[in-house]
Each structure stands twice: as C-alpha cells, then as structure tokens.
Design a protein around this motif. Structure first.
Motif, short mmCIF file in Angstrom:
data_model
loop_
_atom_site.label_atom_id
_atom_site.label_comp_id
_atom_site.label_asym_id
_atom_site.label_seq_id
_atom_site.Cartn_x
_atom_site.Cartn_y
_atom_site.Cartn_z
N GLU A 38 0.84 -1.20 0.00
CA GLU A 38 0.00 0.00 0.00
C GLU A 38 0.87 1.25 0.00
OE1 GLU A 38 -1.06 1.11 4.50
OE2 GLU A 38 -1.82 -0.89 3.93
N LEU A 39 0.28 2.37 -0.36
CA LEU A 39 1.02 3.62 -0.42
C LEU A 39 1.35 4.13 0.97
CD1 LEU A 39 -0.92 5.48 -3.26
CD2 LEU A 39 1.25 4.24 -3.43
N ILE A 40 2.49 4.76 1.09
CA ILE A 40 2.92 5.33 2.37
C ILE A 40 2.68 6.83 2.32
CG2 ILE A 40 4.91 5.75 3.87
CD1 ILE A 40 6.06 3.11 2.88
N HIS A 41 1.98 7.34 3.31
CA HIS A 41 1.56 8.74 3.28
C HIS A 41 1.41 9.27 4.68
CE1 HIS A 41 -2.39 7.18 4.46
NE2 HIS A 41 -2.25 6.28 3.49
N LEU A 42 1.26 10.57 4.78
CA LEU A 42 0.98 11.19 6.07
C LEU A 42 -0.42 10.82 6.52
CD1 LEU A 42 2.46 14.77 5.54
CD2 LEU A 42 3.39 12.97 6.98
N PRO A 43 -0.70 10.86 7.83
CA PRO A 43 -2.04 10.56 8.31
C PRO A 43 -3.07 11.53 7.77
CG PRO A 43 -0.67 11.42 10.07
CD PRO A 43 0.24 11.16 8.92
N ALA A 44 -4.29 11.43 8.28
CA ALA A 44 -5.42 12.19 7.74
C ALA A 44 -5.11 13.68 7.68
CB ALA A 44 -6.65 11.95 8.61
N ALA A 45 -5.79 14.36 6.76
CA ALA A 45 -5.58 15.80 6.57
C ALA A 45 -5.84 16.55 7.86
CB ALA A 45 -6.50 16.30 5.47
N GLY A 46 -5.07 17.58 8.07
CA GLY A 46 -5.21 18.39 9.28
C GLY A 46 -4.18 18.06 10.33
N SER A 47 -3.53 16.89 10.19
CA SER A 47 -2.50 16.53 11.16
C SER A 47 -1.17 17.16 10.74
CB SER A 47 -2.35 15.00 11.23
OG SER A 47 -1.99 14.51 9.97
N SER A 48 -0.49 17.68 11.70
CA SER A 48 0.77 18.36 11.41
C SER A 48 1.90 17.34 11.28
CB SER A 48 1.11 19.36 12.53
OG SER A 48 1.22 18.66 13.76
N SER A 49 2.91 17.68 10.49
CA SER A 49 4.07 16.81 10.31
C SER A 49 5.33 17.60 10.59
CB SER A 49 4.09 16.25 8.89
OG SER A 49 5.30 15.56 8.65
N SER A 50 6.28 16.95 11.27
CA SER A 50 7.56 17.57 11.55
C SER A 50 8.69 16.89 10.79
CB SER A 50 7.84 17.53 13.06
OG SER A 50 7.82 16.19 13.53
N LEU A 51 8.33 16.05 9.80
CA LEU A 51 9.32 15.28 9.05
C LEU A 51 10.24 16.21 8.27
CD1 LEU A 51 9.91 12.27 8.74
CD2 LEU A 51 8.56 12.29 6.64
N ARG A 52 11.55 16.06 8.50
CA ARG A 52 12.55 16.91 7.86
C ARG A 52 13.41 16.16 6.85
NH1 ARG A 52 9.69 19.82 10.25
NH2 ARG A 52 10.18 21.52 11.70
N SER A 53 13.59 14.86 7.04
CA SER A 53 14.54 14.12 6.20
C SER A 53 13.99 12.74 5.88
CB SER A 53 15.89 14.00 6.91
OG SER A 53 16.77 13.17 6.19
N ILE A 54 14.10 12.34 4.60
CA ILE A 54 13.72 11.00 4.15
C ILE A 54 14.87 10.43 3.34
CG2 ILE A 54 12.15 9.65 2.71
CD1 ILE A 54 9.96 11.63 3.29
N CYS A 55 15.29 9.21 3.71
CA CYS A 55 16.37 8.51 3.00
C CYS A 55 15.86 7.13 2.59
CB CYS A 55 17.61 8.40 3.88
SG CYS A 55 18.99 7.55 3.08
N LEU A 56 15.86 6.85 1.29
CA LEU A 56 15.40 5.57 0.75
C LEU A 56 16.56 4.89 0.06
CD1 LEU A 56 12.07 6.86 -0.87
CD2 LEU A 56 12.42 6.04 1.47
N VAL A 64 6.23 3.67 -3.58
CA VAL A 64 5.10 3.75 -2.64
C VAL A 64 5.26 4.94 -1.71
CG1 VAL A 64 4.65 1.28 -2.74
CG2 VAL A 64 6.21 2.18 -1.02
N PHE A 65 6.47 5.51 -1.64
CA PHE A 65 6.70 6.69 -0.80
C PHE A 65 6.31 7.98 -1.52
CE2 PHE A 65 9.35 3.60 1.32
CZ PHE A 65 9.29 3.96 2.66
N GLU A 66 5.83 7.89 -2.75
CA GLU A 66 5.51 9.09 -3.52
C GLU A 66 4.55 10.03 -2.80
OE1 GLU A 66 2.91 10.05 -7.49
OE2 GLU A 66 4.33 8.39 -7.61
#
Length: 533
Positions: A205-223, A231-233
C-alpha cells in the motif's frame, strides 16, 4: 636497625596513611588523629559528589571502563543506569528473558539500536512492545536485521513511543503498514531512513501522512535499495516540511516522483540521487525547488546538460554540487557553463567522470568567487592548462583534490603562487606527476598540506600463504614538520611489530579506497563545524 616500626595502616590493610592530606572530621566534630597521621577507615570520597557530577565523569569513559565502574558499588550501578542514554543490543531472541531486568536498570535510554545478524533469530513483536513500554523517552531508534518484527509490532511500538524523532530501519520484514503506523502516531518524527525493507513490494500500500489536518515535523527522508520505493511518492509529495531527500539504488522510474515534489511549494534544500532511473525530466522537476542548496547527481546515465541547465537557471542558492557522470559524456561544458553563470553562491564542486575543459572551468573560477572546495576526478580533458587557470582565478579555494587526470608537474607548479587561501591539496593517480614536485611545493608553501602518490609506501607481503601488495599512506603534515615514516629502520627484526605493521597497512589501504567521497565529507563536516561555532 634504623628501620621505623610498621604503622597501623600497614598492619591491618584497612587504614590509609594520609600524611599529606588535610585532616578529616568524623562524628562529634573531632579529628581521628594519631600524632601526625590521620587515619580514615573505608572512606569513599566520591560520596561527597552529587549523582550528577559522578554521571558527568562516567561520560568520559569508554564502554568497557564504564561497565567495570558499574560493578564498584550499588550507587555507581544506579548512577550509571540512570544516566545511560544510549544503548546498542545484539537483538537475538536469546536475550528476551533478560530484557525486563535490563530495562529496569536502563530506563532512561533515549537512543536505542537493535541489530541481529543473518544467521540468528531476532527479537519478535512481543519483545519490541515490552521495550516500548519501559522506554517511553525514546527519541532515536535503529533496527537492523530484525526479521521477526511485523507490522503489528511496529504499530504497538509507535503507540507507546510518541516522542520518537528519528527512525532508521534496514533488512527488516515489516512493510508499508508498519511505516504508516509510525507516521500516524509519532507526530514528532523528523528523520526517516528505510533500507532494504522486504515488506515493501509491488503490492504494498502507499505510504503517506495521516489524515488531513495533522501536522508533520518530518525533515529528512532517505530511501536505499528498495524494490518498490515509489510507494513513498505520496509522503514525499505532501510533506511540506521536508528539507532533505536521498534516493539511492532504488529500482523503478523516479521521474514521476520528482515531478510530484517540483510544484513550486517544496521546501527541499538537499537532494541526493544515486544510481537511479532518472532523466532530464526529473532534473527539470527538481529545478522548481528553488530552495535547493545541495545537489548530488551520482551515476544517473540518463541525465544530460539539458537537465543541469534547468537546475542551474532556477536553483540560484546552490552551494554544493556533486556530479558523477559515469563517463557517459552527457554532462560537460554546456551544463557547467550554466552553473558558472547562475550559481554564484557555489562553495563546493565535485566532478567525477565529467570531461570539463578550460572553457567551463575558467567560467566557474571567474564567476563562483565563493568556491572553497573543488575535486576533479577521472577526466581526460583536465590538464595543466585547466589547473593553471584554477590557480590563477580561484582566490577563495581552500581544499583541492585532483585524481586520475592527465596533469603533470607543470600544472602543480602553478599552485605555488596561485590560490592564496589553499590549505590542503591531494594529487592521486596522476601518472605524470612526480614526487619531486610535491617536495618542492611544500618548500614553497610551508603552510600547505600536500598528499601525493609518492607519499605512499608499497610493499609485497605474505599473509596466510598468499602474496599481497599493500599500499599505505603515511600521515601527512605541513612542510617543515616531521613526516611519519613507514617501516622505520629501528624496528629491527621484531616479528610482532612487522605483523602489526602489515595489519595497519591493510587497514590503511582499504580505508583509502574511496578517496574523494571520504575526503570531501570530512572537509565539509569540518567547515560546517567551524562555521557553526
């Protein structure tokens, strides 16, 4: 005759002669004194130190010494456990019965690493859940080879460790559901690194942020090394706080993913692309990320001058550019001329397998006045004329690496009067350059650190019945200082010393293989550290 009688402290072994110490006050406010001698019984002088001070002392000890200190007394055991913030475990299933007592002691751990080798059975979901309950303050977690952990275990772990800021997983079997659970419950997550995650396959399944309205502090992604990293698109495209994106040796077409992030709203400042199926379409999408300061284009054979021109024209804040053309000759003077024209803030440039000529290098040297670090490697078009041009025009250059280029002593001579701020020079695998020019350059510029092939010592040794050629590079110091010699004459016939020298030689040879990457990582790190202070 003439011998003084033994003191009481010497007779029973329980008292200490403290003639040079100040008297110690005991109960009742009186001194325990015998003439000029103050006797103290089993005095623990660390008892006067607060726990915080004792813990601070422990921080300067190595792992072995710290373990031994924890066995001295119950107080030291308690202080060490309460102030041990980093813990790395061999995550085999055999340690599961001991986890409860282990984390009763180390309940203040904030950084945890669990590693298991391929031949062993790793800890399971039950063990991970138990750890998450007892270590609520975890901020950094690294999982390596934990193949028994499933999506359910990761979900339970995420529910309990909501303060997690950095997650790094590699060679595990859980998949997209486990990663989505971490993103849903760990709202403070800043860094996510995923390598060889076997659960991410074509049907994932696709990897995504949780439901709309939730804040994200993600700064770095390494694949790294993913079969279906696409799937990280959704995660990459919708995370507006993302600053660093690294995609390394992942299968599939990545142009579409890069097009999703290049909509003009991205805050990306650092992008690494290595051994990917990426074309000029992907580079043109990156060019829309106007805040990019660091860009690595490594062994992407479908990228050409056209894509690099688009990046240079729009990413005018670019400070660090690494290009490994893989000798495809698709990136050359045309793209570099555009970099020289538009990227005036460039401070670091690495060109590997790129056939740049005098025309583009002269433009970069003239326009990029802030250029401090430069590496030219594996190019058949860079010779004495190009090096002389750099020496004449790069006034801010501090560190220079030349490797595998047709440069001669004449080109190196130009550095004796050019590049006034140069402090480090490496010349490797340039067959025409001789050792004499290195010695001459050190004499001309005594503050310059010079490293050349002639500084290496090659020896033929026999190890375990096999003949091996070992190359060791000695420690290079500034001219006027003492250069460490390899195999000095005073070693004599010491077999143990020669064996140790052989091992050191092999390690030195292996460590020097990836010269350019290691060198520039160290240079960049040192410069960043100095600028931050």
């Amino acid at each position: 005759m003439g011998q003084a009688p033994s003191s009481t402290a010497e007779s029973n072994g329980r008292e200490i002669d403290l003639r040079l110490w100040s008297p110690v006050i005991v109960a009742g406010g009186e001194w325990m004194a015998l003439g000029n001698v103050v006797a103290v019984r089993d005095r623990d002088f660390t008892g006067d130190l607060p726990d915080e001070c004792l813990a601070h002392v422990f921080q300067f000890l190595g792992a072995g010494d710290r373990k031994r200190c924890s066995l001295v007394c119950k107080r030291w055991l308690f202080v060490d456990g309460q102030n041990r913030h980093r813990l790395s475990l061999d995550a085999k299933d055999e340690i599961f019965p001991f986890l409860t007592s282990m984390f009763n002691r180390f309940d203040s751990v904030t950084k945890l690493a669990l590693r298991c080798d391929r031949k062993s059975v790793s800890l399971s979901d039950e063990a991970l859940a138990m750890i998450s309950v007892r270590c609520l303050n975890l901020t950094r977690v690294k999982l390596r080879g934990c193949r028994e952990i499933t999506d359910l275990g990761m979900e339970e772990f995420a529910r309990n460790c909501k303060n997690l800021k950095k997650l790094s997983v590699g060679s595990c079997n859980f998949g997209a559901k486990g990663v989505n659970a971490m993103l849903e419950h760990c709202k403070l997550l800043e860094e996510l690194s995923v390598k060889r995650l076997r659960g991410i396959h074509e049907a994932a399944e696709l990897i995504h942020l949780p439901a709309a309205g939730s804040s994200s502090s993600l700064r770095s992604i390494c694949l790294k090394e993913l079969v279906n990293g696409q799937v990280f698109e959704p995660l990459v495209a919708t995370t507006r706080t993302l600053k660093t994106l690294k995609i390394i040796r992942c299968l599939g077409d990545w142009d579409r993913v890069l097009q999703m992030i290049g909509d003009g709203k991205s805050s990306l400042s650092e992008i690494h692309l290595e051994r990917l199926q990426v074309s000029d379409i992907g580079l043109s999408a990156i060019s829309k990320c106007s805040n990019v300061e660091t860009l690595h284009i490594v062994k992407t054979p479908e990228c050409s001058n056209y894509g690099l021109i688009n990046v240079a024209e729009r990413c005018k804040l670019l400070r660090k550019l690494h290009i490994d053309g893989w000798r495809t000759n698709r990136i050359g003077d045309e793209g570099l001329m555009s970099v020289a024209k538009h990227c005036l803030n460039l401070q670091e440039l690495v060109l590997i397998g790129v056939n740049a000529t005098h025309m583009s290098l002269a433009a970069i040297a003239s326009n990029c006045e802030k250029l401090e670090r430069l590496a030219l490697c594996g190019s058949g078009t860079i010779g004495d004329t190009e090096i002389a041009c750099i020496a004449r025009k790069c006034g801010a250059l501090r560190k220079f690496c030349i490797k595998g280029c047709p440069v001669s002593d004449r080109g190196i001579e130009a550095l004796a009067v050019g590049c006034p701020n140069l402090v480090k020079l490496k010349v490797k695998k340039c067959k025409v350059v001789t050792g004499e020019i290195g010695d001459w350059l050190r004499e001309q510029r005594r503050t310059l650190v010079v490293s050349m092939d002639s500084d290496e010592t090659e020896a033929v040794v026999v190890v375990d019945g096999e003949v091996e050629t070992i190359v060791e590079e000695p420690r290079v110091v500034q001219a006027g200082g003492i250069v460490a010699e390899i195999g000095s004459g005073n070693s004599g016939g010491n077999n143990g010393g020669s064996r140790l020298a052989t091992i050191r030689s092999k390690l030195g040879f292996l460590a020097g293989r990836n010269l350019v990457t290691c060198t520039f990582r160290r240079w960049s790190h040192n410069d960043n550290a100095s600028s931050s202070t």
